[in-house]
Design a protein around this motif. Structure first.
Motif, mmCIF file in Angstrom:
data_model
loop_
_atom_site.group_PDB
_atom_site.id
_atom_site.type_symbol
_atom_site.label_atom_id
_atom_site.label_comp_id
_atom_site.label_asym_id
_atom_site.label_seq_id
_atom_site.Cartn_x
_atom_site.Cartn_y
_atom_site.Cartn_z
ATOM 1 N N PHE A 139 -8.613 -8.298 8.264
ATOM 2 C CA PHE A 139 -8.894 -7.110 7.467
ATOM 3 C C PHE A 139 -9.858 -6.190 8.211
ATOM 4 O O PHE A 139 -10.555 -6.618 9.132
ATOM 5 N N GLY A 184 -12.157 1.078 6.303
ATOM 6 C CA GLY A 184 -11.430 2.327 6.493
ATOM 7 C C GLY A 184 -12.132 3.361 7.336
ATOM 8 O O GLY A 184 -11.484 4.209 7.944
ATOM 9 N N PHE A 230 -9.061 4.956 2.637
ATOM 10 C CA PHE A 230 -9.130 3.650 1.981
ATOM 11 C C PHE A 230 -10.437 2.990 2.411
ATOM 12 O O PHE A 230 -11.045 3.378 3.410
ATOM 13 N N LYS A 289 -8.373 -2.428 4.382
ATOM 14 C CA LYS A 289 -6.936 -2.647 4.500
ATOM 15 C C LYS A 289 -6.667 -3.901 5.306
ATOM 16 O O LYS A 289 -7.507 -4.347 6.101
ATOM 17 N N ASN A 345 -1.123 -3.936 7.353
ATOM 18 C CA ASN A 345 -0.775 -2.914 6.355
ATOM 19 C C ASN A 345 -0.108 -3.469 5.097
ATOM 20 O O ASN A 345 0.634 -2.752 4.419
ATOM 21 N N PHE A 362 -4.081 -2.422 0.775
ATOM 22 C CA PHE A 362 -5.029 -1.310 0.830
ATOM 23 C C PHE A 362 -5.904 -1.387 -0.418
ATOM 24 O O PHE A 362 -5.411 -1.746 -1.495
ATOM 25 N N TYR A 405 -0.173 5.195 -0.984
ATOM 26 C CA TYR A 405 -0.185 4.124 0.015
ATOM 27 C C TYR A 405 0.937 3.129 -0.261
ATOM 28 O O TYR A 405 1.618 2.661 0.659
ATOM 29 N N TYR A 444 3.858 2.392 2.414
ATOM 30 C CA TYR A 444 3.923 1.058 3.018
ATOM 31 C C TYR A 444 4.590 0.127 2.004
ATOM 32 O O TYR A 444 3.950 -0.372 1.075
ATOM 33 N N ALA A 458 3.121 -3.215 0.947
ATOM 34 C CA ALA A 458 1.691 -3.239 0.627
ATOM 35 C C ALA A 458 1.426 -3.338 -0.867
ATOM 36 O O ALA A 458 2.107 -2.707 -1.686
ATOM 37 N N CYS A 474 -1.741 -2.430 -3.431
ATOM 38 C CA CYS A 474 -2.880 -1.525 -3.371
ATOM 39 C C CYS A 474 -3.786 -1.773 -4.574
ATOM 40 O O CYS A 474 -3.301 -1.865 -5.711
#
Length: 254
Positions: A92, A95, A100, A103, A107, A110, A135, A139, A142, A144
């Motif tokens: 990890f 940002g 963000f 993240k 990816n 987030f 986001y 992605y 992902a 979020c």
């Protein structure tokens, strides 16, 4: 990882995060000159009650008020501390003002981190949901998260609901409490608790290895006020009252 403090980040990283937060404390204290202290009118009626009911001498009273004034700045810095700690977990990264806070390096995650659950109004909540949804759309793998370090419960759940009269929902936008987020990133159920238990030891170790700041400015407002009292012969509280309310009827007689 054979560490002294916690086993999900290095000792060196945790001490660096503590050092960064310490610098924020020193900076926040240094900003409180008498002029800054007086920016918002001082409620000397309240201070009178605080002094009497809390059995505080005048210097302690003003130091407490100074600390109250810097509290908001420090709360923001505490949020940054968590970002930096979490950014030290393998896989990890933080940002660095990229939109963000945390993240996953691949990816697949987030997150936006708030230190307290109640720091946003409805407009800020709407803007945050929309940002996280973007986001998630950009992605496709992902998840979020809106992270609430200090939440009213322990949870990891789908974030949906009515915000500013609009219904919001996204299959990969979630909200999560601080303990659950630490567990998610570390794979350790009690990671947040382990950090809590380790902090007093780590902070003590950090403080032992730094030179005490010379002339810390926490009392800069107080020292300026005390200098005025040498000439006026007023008490500290009377001096503050006079400088804030001398235009009120009778207050010019202090």
């Amino acid at each position: 990882m054979n560490n002294k403090y916690v086993d999900f980040i290095t000792d060196e990283h945790l001490l660096q995060c503590i050092e960064n937060l310490y610098a924020s404390y020193i900076k926040a204290k240094a900003r409180i000159s008498k002029k800054k202290f007086y920016n918002n009118k001082i409620d000397t009626i309240k201070l009178t009650f605080d002094a009497k009911f809390n059995n505080l001498d005048e210097e302690s009273l003003i130091e407490t008020e100074v600390l109250r004034q810097i509290d908001k700045s420090i709360n923001n810095s505490i949020g940054t501390f968590h970002e930096q700690v979490l950014g030290g977990i393998e896989g990890f990264e933080i940002g660095n003002l990229s939109g963000f806070d945390i993240k996953a390096s691949d990816n697949t995650l987030f997150a936006d981190i708030k230190n307290k659950h109640n720091t946003m109004n409805s407009s800020a909540s709407e803007a945050l949901f929309q940002k996280l949804a973007r986001y998630a759309d950009d992605y496709k793998q992902a998840k979020c998260y809106w992270v609430q370090i200090l939440a009213k419960g322990s949870f990891n759940e789908h974030w949906k609901g009515d915000i500013n009269g609009k219904e919001y929902s996204h299959s990969r936008v979630c909200k999560i409490s601080g303990d659950q987020f630490y567990a998610l990133l570390t794979g350790k159920k009690n990671a947040f608790f382990e950090l809590y238990k380790a902090l007093p030891v780590a902070i003590d170790d950090f403080l032992k290895n730094i030179e005490k700041e010379q002339g810390e400015s926490i009392n800069s407002a107080l020292s300026e006020i005390k200098k005025e009292t040498e000439h006026s012969r007023r008490s500290i509280l009377d001096q503050i009252t006079f400088e804030n309310y001398s235009y009120y009827l009778g207050f010019d007689n202090l």
